[in-house]
Enzyme design. Structure first.
Site, mmCIF file in Angstrom:
data_model
loop_
_atom_site.group_PDB
_atom_site.id
_atom_site.type_symbol
_atom_site.label_atom_id
_atom_site.label_comp_id
_atom_site.label_asym_id
_atom_site.label_seq_id
_atom_site.Cartn_x
_atom_site.Cartn_y
_atom_site.Cartn_z
ATOM 1 N N CYS A 39 0.955 -1.031 -0.098
ATOM 2 C CA CYS A 39 -0.003 0.055 0.031
ATOM 3 C C CYS A 39 1.046 1.241 -0.018
ATOM 4 O O CYS A 39 2.035 1.087 -0.334
ATOM 5 C CB CYS A 39 -0.966 -0.109 1.311
ATOM 6 N N ARG A 63 -3.177 -0.905 5.267
ATOM 7 C CA ARG A 63 -3.983 -1.857 4.353
ATOM 8 C C ARG A 63 -2.975 -3.187 4.202
ATOM 9 O O ARG A 63 -3.406 -4.183 4.562
ATOM 10 C CB ARG A 63 -4.284 -1.521 3.123
ATOM 11 N N ASP A 112 -8.285 3.442 1.492
ATOM 12 C CA ASP A 112 -7.516 3.803 2.460
ATOM 13 C C ASP A 112 -8.051 4.352 3.771
ATOM 14 O O ASP A 112 -8.620 5.428 3.546
ATOM 15 C CB ASP A 112 -6.232 4.876 1.940
#
Length: 152
Positions: A7, A13, A120
């Site tokens: 990420c 994440r 996100d």
């Protein structure tokens, strides 16, 4: 099989995806995570990510953020990116088609979510982290099923 989850900052994440994936596949598989930026290098995951994982009996508290490196393209068999920007950044770092073929969007594993992004949760709240956890859990199940099917 070696799997890398990527990420942006490697604090929300991808650490969650790493933790979830490690609970689903045999120990002889290697799972790691990285970010496309080094801003959080050496930091533990976001406290909300740690709490969300802990709510599901997964401990990601000892993970440390790190940026993706050139060596990752040599080591890992599959590199899963959480969103389009991360995907494009990672692809831009590949040197050849073989490396490019290792990179995909994480949610492509679900089939019906072609080109979908894992949002996100950084600027959100605990509900956003839980929603991301559930999405990552579904994606990890799909990846696990593909891996184990391929292995048998």
């Amino acid at each position: 099989m070696k799997i890398l989850m990527v990420c942006l900052g490697n604090i929300c994440r991808s650490p969650l995806a790493e933790g979830i994936m490690k609970t689903k596949i045999p120990d002889h598989y290697r799972v790691d995570s990285a970010g496309t930026i080094s801003m959080h290098e050496g930091e533990h995951p976001d406290k909300r990510a740690i709490k969300t994982a802990a709510n599901h009996h997964i401990d990601i508290s000892q993970q440390r953020s790190r940026p993706i490196t050139r060596r990752d393209f040599e080591i890992f068999d599959k590199i899963y990116c959480m969103d389009i920007d991360v995907f494009e950044d990672v692809v831009s770092r590949t040197k050849n088609e073989g490396e490019r073929q290792k990179v995909s969007l994480f949610l492509e594993a679900l089939g019906d979510h072609q080109n979908a992004e894992v949002p996100d949760p950084y600027w959100g709240d605990m509900k956003d982290f839980e929603n991301v956890f559930q999405l990552l859990d579904k994606g990890c199940n799909a990846i696990k099923n593909k891996i184990l099917k391929y292995e048998s």
